[in-house]
Design an enzyme around this catalytic site. Structure first.
Site, PDB file in Angstrom:
ATOM      1  N   SER A 134       0.854  -1.192   0.000  1.00 32.76           N
ATOM      2  CA  SER A 134       0.000   0.000   0.000  1.00 32.76           C
ATOM      3  C   SER A 134       0.889   1.242   0.000  1.00 32.76           C
ATOM      4  O   SER A 134       1.639   1.493   0.948  1.00 32.76           O
ATOM      5  CB  SER A 134      -0.901   0.008   1.234  1.00 32.76           C
ATOM      6  OG  SER A 134      -1.460   1.295   1.366  1.00 32.76           O
TER       7      SER A 134
ATOM      8  N   HIS B  81      -0.995  -1.071  -4.559  1.00 37.17           N
ATOM      9  CA  HIS B  81      -2.283  -0.820  -3.906  1.00 37.17           C
ATOM     10  C   HIS B  81      -2.373   0.666  -3.572  1.00 37.17           C
ATOM     11  O   HIS B  81      -1.534   1.202  -2.841  1.00 37.17           O
ATOM     12  CB  HIS B  81      -2.412  -1.673  -2.645  1.00 37.17           C
ATOM     13  CG  HIS B  81      -3.753  -1.573  -1.979  1.00 37.17           C
ATOM     14  ND1 HIS B  81      -4.858  -2.273  -2.417  1.00 37.17           N
ATOM     15  CD2 HIS B  81      -4.174  -0.833  -0.924  1.00 37.17           C
ATOM     16  CE1 HIS B  81      -5.899  -1.976  -1.647  1.00 37.17           C
ATOM     17  NE2 HIS B  81      -5.512  -1.101  -0.735  1.00 37.17           N
TER      18      HIS B  81
ATOM     19  N   ASP C  60      -4.673   3.689  -2.070  1.00 36.46           N
ATOM     20  CA  ASP C  60      -5.818   3.962  -1.203  1.00 36.46           C
ATOM     21  C   ASP C  60      -6.331   5.373  -1.396  1.00 36.46           C
ATOM     22  O   ASP C  60      -5.677   6.337  -1.006  1.00 36.46           O
ATOM     23  CB  ASP C  60      -5.402   3.790   0.263  1.00 36.46           C
ATOM     24  CG  ASP C  60      -5.142   2.342   0.609  1.00 36.46           C
ATOM     25  OD1 ASP C  60      -6.060   1.526   0.411  1.00 36.46           O
ATOM     26  OD2 ASP C  60      -4.031   2.027   1.073  1.00 36.46           O
TER      27      ASP C  60
ATOM     28  N   MET D 151      -9.090   8.025  -0.321  1.00 30.50           N
ATOM     29  CA  MET D 151     -10.049   8.292   0.777  1.00 30.50           C
ATOM     30  C   MET D 151     -10.608   9.702   0.646  1.00 30.50           C
ATOM     31  O   MET D 151      -9.895  10.614   0.212  1.00 30.50           O
ATOM     32  CB  MET D 151      -9.337   8.185   2.124  1.00 30.50           C
ATOM     33  CG  MET D 151      -8.618   6.886   2.352  1.00 30.50           C
ATOM     34  SD  MET D 151      -7.811   6.895   3.973  1.00 30.50           S
ATOM     35  CE  MET D 151      -6.883   5.366   3.878  1.00 30.50           C
TER      36      MET D 151
ATOM     37  N   HIS E 284      -8.093   1.318  -4.552  1.00 32.84           N
ATOM     38  CA  HIS E 284      -9.078   0.993  -3.511  1.00 32.84           C
ATOM     39  C   HIS E 284      -9.816   2.280  -3.164  1.00 32.84           C
ATOM     40  O   HIS E 284      -9.261   3.154  -2.505  1.00 32.84           O
ATOM     41  CB  HIS E 284      -8.313   0.411  -2.305  1.00 32.84           C
ATOM     42  CG  HIS E 284      -9.165   0.119  -1.109  1.00 32.84           C
ATOM     43  ND1 HIS E 284      -8.616  -0.149   0.139  1.00 32.84           N
ATOM     44  CD2 HIS E 284     -10.508   0.041  -0.948  1.00 32.84           C
ATOM     45  CE1 HIS E 284      -9.593  -0.376   0.995  1.00 32.84           C
ATOM     46  NE2 HIS E 284     -10.744  -0.257   0.377  1.00 32.84           N
TER      47      HIS E 284
ATOM     48  N   MET F 202     -12.150   4.352  -1.177  1.00 32.45           N
ATOM     49  CA  MET F 202     -12.864   4.494   0.100  1.00 32.45           C
ATOM     50  C   MET F 202     -13.552   5.850   0.073  1.00 32.45           C
ATOM     51  O   MET F 202     -13.202   6.772   0.813  1.00 32.45           O
ATOM     52  CB  MET F 202     -11.864   4.394   1.261  1.00 32.45           C
ATOM     53  CG  MET F 202     -11.372   2.978   1.494  1.00 32.45           C
ATOM     54  SD  MET F 202      -9.873   2.927   2.486  1.00 32.45           S
ATOM     55  CE  MET F 202      -8.668   3.174   1.210  1.00 32.45           C
TER      56      MET F 202
ATOM     57  N   MET G  88     -11.523  -6.193   4.323  1.00 33.27           N
ATOM     58  CA  MET G  88     -10.731  -5.321   5.202  1.00 33.27           C
ATOM     59  C   MET G  88     -10.481  -6.065   6.511  1.00 33.27           C
ATOM     60  O   MET G  88     -11.411  -6.583   7.131  1.00 33.27           O
ATOM     61  CB  MET G  88     -11.499  -4.025   5.511  1.00 33.27           C
ATOM     62  CG  MET G  88     -11.648  -3.053   4.355  1.00 33.27           C
ATOM     63  SD  MET G  88     -10.106  -2.486   3.602  1.00 33.27           S
ATOM     64  CE  MET G  88      -9.204  -1.832   5.006  1.00 33.27           C
TER      65      MET G  88
ATOM     66  N   ASP H 261      -6.707  -6.699   3.387  1.00 30.69           N
ATOM     67  CA  ASP H 261      -6.101  -5.374   3.521  1.00 30.69           C
ATOM     68  C   ASP H 261      -6.201  -4.867   4.958  1.00 30.69           C
ATOM     69  O   ASP H 261      -7.303  -4.695   5.470  1.00 30.69           O
ATOM     70  CB  ASP H 261      -6.852  -4.425   2.566  1.00 30.69           C
ATOM     71  CG  ASP H 261      -6.277  -3.024   2.523  1.00 30.69           C
ATOM     72  OD1 ASP H 261      -5.226  -2.778   3.131  1.00 30.69           O
ATOM     73  OD2 ASP H 261      -6.910  -2.169   1.867  1.00 30.69           O
TER      74      ASP H 261
HETATM   75  C1  DX5 Z   1      -6.634   1.263   5.142  1.00 30.59           C
HETATM   76  C2  DX5 Z   1      -6.105   1.000   3.773  1.00 30.59           C
HETATM   77  C3  DX5 Z   1      -4.980   0.055   3.740  1.00 30.59           C
HETATM   78  C4  DX5 Z   1      -3.756   0.488   4.495  1.00 30.59           C
HETATM   79  C5  DX5 Z   1      -2.953  -0.726   4.858  1.00 30.59           C
HETATM   80  O1  DX5 Z   1      -7.817   1.956   5.049  1.00 30.59           O
HETATM   81  O2  DX5 Z   1      -7.101   0.481   2.934  1.00 30.59           O
HETATM   82  O3  DX5 Z   1      -4.636  -0.305   2.407  1.00 30.59           O
HETATM   83  O4  DX5 Z   1      -2.972   1.389   3.761  1.00 30.59           O
HETATM   84  O5  DX5 Z   1      -1.920  -0.345   5.694  1.00 30.59           O
HETATM   85  P1  DX5 Z   1      -1.286  -1.314   6.775  1.00 30.59           P
HETATM   86  O6  DX5 Z   1      -0.733  -2.484   6.035  1.00 30.59           O
HETATM   87  O7  DX5 Z   1      -0.254  -0.452   7.428  1.00 30.59           O
HETATM   88  O8  DX5 Z   1      -2.392  -1.733   7.710  1.00 30.59           O
HETATM   89 ZN    ZN Z   2      -6.503  -0.350   0.957  1.00 30.83          ZN
END
Ligand code: DX5
Ligand code: ZN
Length: 220
Positions: free
Chosen positions: A8, A32, A34, A36, A65, A67, A140, A179
């Site tokens: 990530s 990956h 993220d 948000m 991903h 969110m 998740m 994840d």
């Molecule tokens: C959380 C994200 C993850 C996060 C994972 O909302 O979707 O992808 O970056 O990070 P670690 O591996 O540090 O939990």
């Molecule tokens: Zn993620």
């Protein structure tokens, strides 16, 4: 079964993103990313400029991903950025009364692998009506929103339950991605339960030796 490792990029050093990209290019399988919005999850991360910059240097597939609320507004734009995989949350579809199957089909129509994500408080059974439309399911193993959280151990049973259902229905090509809080300590158990894509942020980028951390996760 060989797992794919998806570091990530949220945990990478944003002052030296280029070095972070190199780590994935050399030692892992998937980027990956993220995204948000501060609404679906209580945090903001990054959007198009960062994804587009990573895309320029990435030699491995991009997995976005989402969110965010109303993720469908951005499917096309992220596909244009070069995403090979895009996931959205079942929670986001529900907020607007959208049919997850139709959204998954929309993603497929854009030529990307379509993924449906759920937080740890959503029963895996809630995914069952949509499994046949997904290319992958993102389970998740922490609550979406932040990197560096502690892995929720019940996630292993949730993955095993989902794998069993997929197998029972002959949906062997639907991959399970996990994840949150993933590292060398739980990678083997997750793979054993049926996860095929392991997302790992902190355990890769906060490691003293990220290359060794990638190898440890992939080989465990
Ligand atoms: C959380 C994200 C993850 C996060 C994972 O909302 O979707 O992808 O970056 O990070 P670690 O591996 O540090 O939990
Ligand atoms: Zn993620």
């Amino acid at each position: 079964m060989a797992v794919q490792l998806a570091p990530s990029m949220l945990a990478a050093d944003f002052l030296n993103l280029s070095a972070g990209v190199e780590i994935v290019n050399k030692h892992a399988d998937i980027f990956h990313l993220d995204v948000m919005d501060g609404i679906l999850v209580p945090n903001l991360s990054f959007g198009f400029p960062v994804v587009d910059a990573i895309a320029k240097k990435a030699e491995k597939p991009l997995d976005v991903h989402l969110m965010i609320v109303k993720p469908w507004n951005y499917f096309q734009r992220f596909a244009k950025s070069g995403a090979s995989m895009i996931s959205f949350h079942l929670e986001a579809a529900r907020l607007d009364g959208k049919n997850p199957s139709a959204l998954l089909q929309e993603l497929k129509g854009l030529g990307v692998k379509a993924g449906l994500a759920i937080n740890p408080d959503i029963p895996v059974e809630d995914l069952y009506p949509y499994l046949q439309d997904a290319d992958f399911i993102l389970i998740m193993s922490v609550f979406a929103g932040f990197g560096g959280q502690k892995f929720i151990p019940e996630s292993i049973d949730r993955i095993a339950t989902l794998r069993k259902e997929l197998d029972k229905r002959g949906l062997k090509d639907v991959k399970i991605e996990v994840d949150g809080g993933v590292g060398a300590g739980n990678a083997a158990a997750l793979a054993q339960a049926g996860a095929e894509i392991l997302v790992a942020g902190s355990s890769v980028f906060r490691a003293e030796d990220p290359a060794a951390a990638c190898a440890a996760i992939k080989c465990s």
